[in-house]
Design a protein around this motif. Sequence first.
Motif, PDB file in Angstrom:
ATOM      1  N   ILE A   1       0.840  -1.209   0.000  1.00 11.52           N
ATOM      2  CA  ILE A   1       0.000   0.000   0.000  1.00 11.52           C
ATOM      3  C   ILE A   1       0.872   1.254   0.000  1.00 11.52           C
ATOM      4  CG2 ILE A   1      -1.623   1.344   1.404  1.00 11.52           C
ATOM      5  CD1 ILE A   1      -2.791  -1.365   2.352  1.00 11.52           C
ATOM      6  N   GLY A   2       1.918   1.249   0.840  1.00  9.21           N
ATOM      7  CA  GLY A   2       2.782   2.411   0.931  1.00  9.21           C
ATOM      8  C   GLY A   2       3.570   2.661  -0.340  1.00  9.21           C
ATOM      9  N   LEU A   3       4.152   1.621  -0.909  1.00  4.43           N
ATOM     10  CA  LEU A   3       4.941   1.793  -2.128  1.00  4.43           C
ATOM     11  C   LEU A   3       4.087   2.222  -3.314  1.00  4.43           C
ATOM     12  CD1 LEU A   3       7.337  -1.298  -1.978  1.00  4.43           C
ATOM     13  CD2 LEU A   3       7.991   1.114  -1.767  1.00  4.43           C
ATOM     14  N   ALA A   4       2.912   1.600  -3.433  1.00  9.05           N
ATOM     15  CA  ALA A   4       2.052   1.885  -4.575  1.00  9.05           C
ATOM     16  C   ALA A   4       1.253   3.169  -4.402  1.00  9.05           C
ATOM     17  CB  ALA A   4       1.100   0.715  -4.820  1.00  9.05           C
ATOM     18  N   GLY A   5       1.100   3.617  -3.154  1.00  4.31           N
ATOM     19  CA  GLY A   5       0.209   4.745  -2.907  1.00  4.31           C
ATOM     20  C   GLY A   5      -1.220   4.396  -3.254  1.00  4.31           C
ATOM     21  N   ALA A   6      -1.542   3.115  -3.116  1.00  2.00           N
ATOM     22  CA  ALA A   6      -2.866   2.628  -3.510  1.00  2.00           C
ATOM     23  C   ALA A   6      -3.844   2.712  -2.344  1.00  2.00           C
ATOM     24  CB  ALA A   6      -2.763   1.192  -3.999  1.00  2.00           C
ATOM     25  N   SER A   7      -5.120   2.603  -2.670  1.00  2.00           N
ATOM     26  CA  SER A   7      -6.182   2.653  -1.667  1.00  2.00           C
ATOM     27  C   SER A   7      -6.049   1.489  -0.693  1.00  2.00           C
ATOM     28  CB  SER A   7      -7.546   2.589  -2.352  1.00  2.00           C
ATOM     29  OG  SER A   7      -8.553   2.202  -1.447  1.00  2.00           O
ATOM     30  N   PRO A   8      -5.895   1.768   0.619  1.00  2.00           N
ATOM     31  CA  PRO A   8      -5.845   0.669   1.588  1.00  2.00           C
ATOM     32  C   PRO A   8      -7.098  -0.195   1.548  1.00  2.00           C
ATOM     33  CG  PRO A   8      -5.082   2.713   2.595  1.00  2.00           C
ATOM     34  CD  PRO A   8      -5.671   3.077   1.256  1.00  2.00           C
ATOM     35  N   ASN A   9      -8.247   0.434   1.320  1.00  2.00           N
ATOM     36  CA  ASN A   9      -9.498  -0.318   1.279  1.00  2.00           C
ATOM     37  C   ASN A   9      -9.492  -1.314   0.131  1.00  2.00           C
ATOM     38  OD1 ASN A   9     -12.202  -1.031   1.928  1.00  2.00           O
ATOM     39  ND2 ASN A   9     -12.952   0.370   0.352  1.00  2.00           N
ATOM     40  N   LEU A  10      -9.028  -0.880  -1.033  1.00  2.65           N
ATOM     41  CA  LEU A  10      -8.999  -1.775  -2.188  1.00  2.65           C
ATOM     42  C   LEU A  10      -8.040  -2.934  -1.951  1.00  2.65           C
ATOM     43  CD1 LEU A  10      -9.080  -1.216  -5.902  1.00  2.65           C
ATOM     44  CD2 LEU A  10      -6.891  -2.029  -5.009  1.00  2.65           C
ATOM     45  N   VAL A  11      -6.838  -2.645  -1.483  1.00  4.59           N
ATOM     46  CA  VAL A  11      -5.843  -3.698  -1.289  1.00  4.59           C
ATOM     47  C   VAL A  11      -6.323  -4.707  -0.250  1.00  4.59           C
ATOM     48  CG1 VAL A  11      -3.499  -4.187  -0.513  1.00  4.59           C
ATOM     49  CG2 VAL A  11      -3.932  -2.248  -2.032  1.00  4.59           C
TER      50      VAL A  11
ATOM     51  N   HIS B   1     -11.046 -11.212  -1.339  1.00  2.00           N
ATOM     52  CA  HIS B   1     -10.894 -11.630  -2.737  1.00  2.00           C
ATOM     53  C   HIS B   1     -11.907 -10.944  -3.650  1.00  2.00           C
ATOM     54  CE1 HIS B   1      -8.958 -15.583  -1.107  1.00  2.00           C
ATOM     55  NE2 HIS B   1      -8.190 -14.518  -0.918  1.00  2.00           N
ATOM     56  N   ARG B   2     -12.086  -9.677  -3.413  1.00  2.00           N
ATOM     57  CA  ARG B   2     -13.001  -8.886  -4.244  1.00  2.00           C
ATOM     58  C   ARG B   2     -12.558  -7.441  -4.228  1.00  2.00           C
ATOM     59  NH1 ARG B   2     -16.129  -5.618  -1.222  1.00  2.00           N
ATOM     60  NH2 ARG B   2     -16.470  -6.126   0.992  1.00  2.00           N
ATOM     61  N   LEU B   3     -13.167  -6.635  -5.119  1.00  2.00           N
ATOM     62  CA  LEU B   3     -12.929  -5.200  -5.123  1.00  2.00           C
ATOM     63  C   LEU B   3     -13.968  -4.512  -4.245  1.00  2.00           C
ATOM     64  CD1 LEU B   3     -12.173  -4.541  -8.903  1.00  2.00           C
ATOM     65  CD2 LEU B   3     -10.571  -5.036  -7.060  1.00  2.00           C
ATOM     66  N   PRO B   4     -13.667  -3.318  -3.740  1.00  2.00           N
ATOM     67  CA  PRO B   4     -14.657  -2.614  -2.911  1.00  2.00           C
ATOM     68  C   PRO B   4     -15.956  -2.393  -3.673  1.00  2.00           C
ATOM     69  CG  PRO B   4     -12.504  -1.566  -2.724  1.00  2.00           C
ATOM     70  CD  PRO B   4     -12.395  -2.581  -3.828  1.00  2.00           C
ATOM     71  N   VAL B   5     -17.060  -2.702  -3.034  1.00  2.00           N
ATOM     72  CA  VAL B   5     -18.369  -2.638  -3.697  1.00  2.00           C
ATOM     73  C   VAL B   5     -18.700  -1.219  -4.141  1.00  2.00           C
ATOM     74  CG1 VAL B   5     -20.838  -3.004  -3.373  1.00  2.00           C
ATOM     75  CG2 VAL B   5     -19.206  -4.632  -2.399  1.00  2.00           C
ATOM     76  N   ARG B   6     -18.345  -0.233  -3.328  1.00  2.00           N
ATOM     77  CA  ARG B   6     -18.750   1.140  -3.618  1.00  2.00           C
ATOM     78  C   ARG B   6     -17.732   1.924  -4.432  1.00  2.00           C
ATOM     79  NH1 ARG B   6     -21.428   2.957   2.228  1.00  2.00           N
ATOM     80  NH2 ARG B   6     -22.985   1.256   2.316  1.00  2.00           N
ATOM     81  N   MET B   7     -16.682   1.295  -4.877  1.00  2.04           N
ATOM     82  CA  MET B   7     -15.674   1.980  -5.683  1.00  2.04           C
ATOM     83  C   MET B   7     -16.035   1.830  -7.156  1.00  2.04           C
ATOM     84  SD  MET B   7     -11.512   1.478  -5.699  1.00  2.04           S
ATOM     85  CE  MET B   7     -11.328   2.178  -4.055  1.00  2.04           C
TER      86      MET B   7
END
Length: 320
Positions: A87-97, A104-110
């Motif tokens: 998460i830190g390296l990618a700067g990605a959404s913690p919720n998504l990761v 084993h799914r993507l966030p429903v509301r994203m």
Amino acid sequence: MPVNLDKPQRWKADVAQSVDMYNTWFMAFAPQAFRSTRVQTTKDVETALRATGNLTNIRPPTLRQHPEILPTLRMSTCPPLAVDRLIGLAGASPNLVRCMELEHRLPVRMSAMAADRELEKVATIIEKMADPDIFVWLGRTQQATDEEVHRAATIVADRLCGAVANPIVRNAQEQRQLAGIKQWLEARGYKQLPGGDGMKFNAMPPGTFSFRMNVPVKLVGGVQLVNIPIDAVVMPKDARARDFPLFFEAKSAGDFTNTNKRRKEEAAKMAQLRSTYGAAVRFNLFRCGYFDSGYLGYEAAEGIDWVWEHRIDDLALFGL
């Protein structure tokens, strides 16, 4: 009547016997449990590699279609990446990761567009850090051979299993403990209730037992009901109407250093049961392994009794 919690003069000898029993089991069966898990994990890794073109096509559409492969991708880098590090390296959404990792799914509301942006960040880090010593075909024109893919999958599977080695062993030990309880009960005429039949714990017929039964409790200090799983629930043969069954949790420990957190969890479960159903609740432990006198004293002070697996016939002293 207390069975073991009020007999500290026996604790030291029981701990020694329990440690010996755990170590004997571990040497004989833990490697087998680990190997069988590794075989299945290797197959899962090979499936993940196929989904990504053997790590040559880690794109948002692939990750969107196969979110379950994220743990494999994390273990495919040099060095392997923990969830928070990714998460830190990618700067990605913690919720998504975390949704990909745990559910084993993507966030429903994203939205799909927002998800693809985040997945692109994850894919970029994985591609940049993919371990060239494992995936030797990366950067060359010749495609990976079946032998190379299998070898790489085995290495990644070892990494995945190494990260969860303790749970693998603990789950195998728990299965063995429950099998021991089942054998002991059935030898004395008890009948196992089929799982998923909707039977409530306080409606069990006398002389029956069930494994991993959900028991509703109120959260301490509140009124909200939540289900907590109990490993073994046994209704004694001589139970009368409105009697509570006996609750047993299967507990094992492979060293003395990891029991403090678990003793607090067990005390919290006891508190929840008592706050919901009163002092008549009988919550006990079925133990094997490394539980020292300090741990036992803490549980005894909480009113939690136990049965040592090496002395399983103590179950009879609970009225079974």
